[in-house]
Design a protein around this motif. Sequence first.
Motif, PDB file in Angstrom:
ATOM      1  N   GLY A   1      -4.150  31.059  89.756  1.00 49.86           N
ATOM      2  CA  GLY A   1      -5.544  31.202  89.361  1.00 49.86           C
ATOM      3  C   GLY A   1      -6.446  30.667  90.457  1.00 49.86           C
ATOM      4  O   GLY A   1      -6.300  29.535  90.873  1.00 49.86           O
ATOM      5  N   THR A   2      -7.354  31.499  90.963  1.00 51.06           N
ATOM      6  CA  THR A   2      -8.319  31.041  91.960  1.00 51.06           C
ATOM      7  C   THR A   2      -9.712  31.100  91.361  1.00 51.06           C
ATOM      8  O   THR A   2     -10.015  31.973  90.551  1.00 51.06           O
ATOM      9  CB  THR A   2      -8.273  31.902  93.237  1.00 51.06           C
ATOM     10  OG1 THR A   2      -8.508  33.256  92.899  1.00 51.06           O
ATOM     11  CG2 THR A   2      -6.939  31.776  93.929  1.00 51.06           C
ATOM     12  N   VAL A   3     -10.535  30.185  91.738  1.00 54.23           N
ATOM     13  CA  VAL A   3     -11.886  30.028  91.216  1.00 54.23           C
ATOM     14  C   VAL A   3     -11.852  30.037  89.688  1.00 54.23           C
ATOM     15  O   VAL A   3     -12.661  30.667  89.022  1.00 54.23           O
ATOM     16  CB  VAL A   3     -12.851  31.088  91.779  1.00 54.23           C
ATOM     17  CG1 VAL A   3     -14.291  30.722  91.477  1.00 54.23           C
ATOM     18  CG2 VAL A   3     -12.689  31.271  93.277  1.00 54.23           C
TER      19      VAL A   3
ATOM     20  N   SER B   1      -9.624  31.240  87.387  1.00 59.46           N
ATOM     21  CA  SER B   1      -8.970  32.207  86.503  1.00 59.46           C
ATOM     22  C   SER B   1      -7.976  33.065  87.264  1.00 59.46           C
ATOM     23  O   SER B   1      -8.049  33.199  88.478  1.00 59.46           O
ATOM     24  CB  SER B   1     -10.001  33.098  85.811  1.00 59.46           C
ATOM     25  OG  SER B   1     -10.634  33.932  86.759  1.00 59.46           O
ATOM     26  N   VAL B   2      -7.048  33.658  86.511  1.00 58.15           N
ATOM     27  CA  VAL B   2      -6.133  34.654  87.061  1.00 58.15           C
ATOM     28  C   VAL B   2      -6.860  35.984  86.954  1.00 58.15           C
ATOM     29  O   VAL B   2      -7.175  36.443  85.857  1.00 58.15           O
ATOM     30  CB  VAL B   2      -4.803  34.684  86.281  1.00 58.15           C
ATOM     31  CG1 VAL B   2      -3.900  35.785  86.802  1.00 58.15           C
ATOM     32  CG2 VAL B   2      -4.122  33.330  86.352  1.00 58.15           C
ATOM     33  N   LYS B   3      -7.172  36.606  88.071  1.00 56.94           N
ATOM     34  CA  LYS B   3      -8.063  37.770  88.086  1.00 56.94           C
ATOM     35  C   LYS B   3      -7.433  39.052  87.553  1.00 56.94           C
ATOM     36  O   LYS B   3      -8.079  39.833  86.888  1.00 56.94           O
ATOM     37  CB  LYS B   3      -8.559  38.028  89.517  1.00 56.94           C
ATOM     38  CG  LYS B   3      -9.268  36.850  90.130  1.00 56.94           C
ATOM     39  CD  LYS B   3     -10.574  36.565  89.428  1.00 56.94           C
ATOM     40  CE  LYS B   3     -11.345  35.507  90.174  1.00 56.94           C
ATOM     41  NZ  LYS B   3     -11.698  34.361  89.412  1.00 56.94           N
ATOM     42  N   ALA B   4      -6.169  39.299  87.864  1.00 59.41           N
ATOM     43  CA  ALA B   4      -5.587  40.616  87.593  1.00 59.41           C
ATOM     44  C   ALA B   4      -5.018  40.773  86.187  1.00 59.41           C
ATOM     45  O   ALA B   4      -4.761  41.892  85.761  1.00 59.41           O
ATOM     46  CB  ALA B   4      -4.504  40.912  88.621  1.00 59.41           C
TER      47      ALA B   4
ATOM     48  N   SER C   1      -4.908  39.575  81.886  1.00 58.22           N
ATOM     49  CA  SER C   1      -5.534  38.912  80.743  1.00 58.22           C
ATOM     50  C   SER C   1      -4.572  37.847  80.214  1.00 58.22           C
ATOM     51  O   SER C   1      -3.377  37.872  80.528  1.00 58.22           O
ATOM     52  CB  SER C   1      -5.822  39.935  79.641  1.00 58.22           C
ATOM     53  OG  SER C   1      -4.592  40.377  79.058  1.00 58.22           O
TER      54      SER C   1
ATOM     55  N   HIS D   1     -11.034  26.655  96.447  1.00 53.81           N
ATOM     56  CA  HIS D   1     -12.357  27.261  96.346  1.00 53.81           C
ATOM     57  C   HIS D   1     -13.380  26.360  95.669  1.00 53.81           C
ATOM     58  O   HIS D   1     -14.513  26.773  95.485  1.00 53.81           O
ATOM     59  CB  HIS D   1     -12.267  28.589  95.582  1.00 53.81           C
ATOM     60  CG  HIS D   1     -11.344  29.553  96.235  1.00 53.81           C
ATOM     61  ND1 HIS D   1     -11.666  30.229  97.376  1.00 53.81           N
ATOM     62  CD2 HIS D   1     -10.087  29.923  95.927  1.00 53.81           C
ATOM     63  CE1 HIS D   1     -10.671  31.004  97.737  1.00 53.81           C
ATOM     64  NE2 HIS D   1      -9.692  30.829  96.866  1.00 53.81           N
TER      65      HIS D   1
END
Length: 84
Positions: free
Chosen positions: A36-38, A40-43, A45, A63
Amino acid sequence: MFSFDLEYKDSETSARAGRIKTPHGEIETPIFMPVGTVGSVKALSPEDLNNAGAQIILGNTYHSATWSRSIKAFWRSCIIFFLE
């Protein structure tokens, strides 16, 4: 306390299986560990992460340089957390 218990090591490939024990629970290895960056895990749900069998998420705090001190302190305490 953290520890790692080796449960199996392959004599031909040196592949290993084990358990990482943390104050929050145990994690079976090898493991799919999304990053998870910034915050949350972006890709994926939360449902996707659960369906994929993710037991742990690595929180990248790199970040956080522009965040306030309280947010930085929070993230440092939550570098590793478990899905519910």
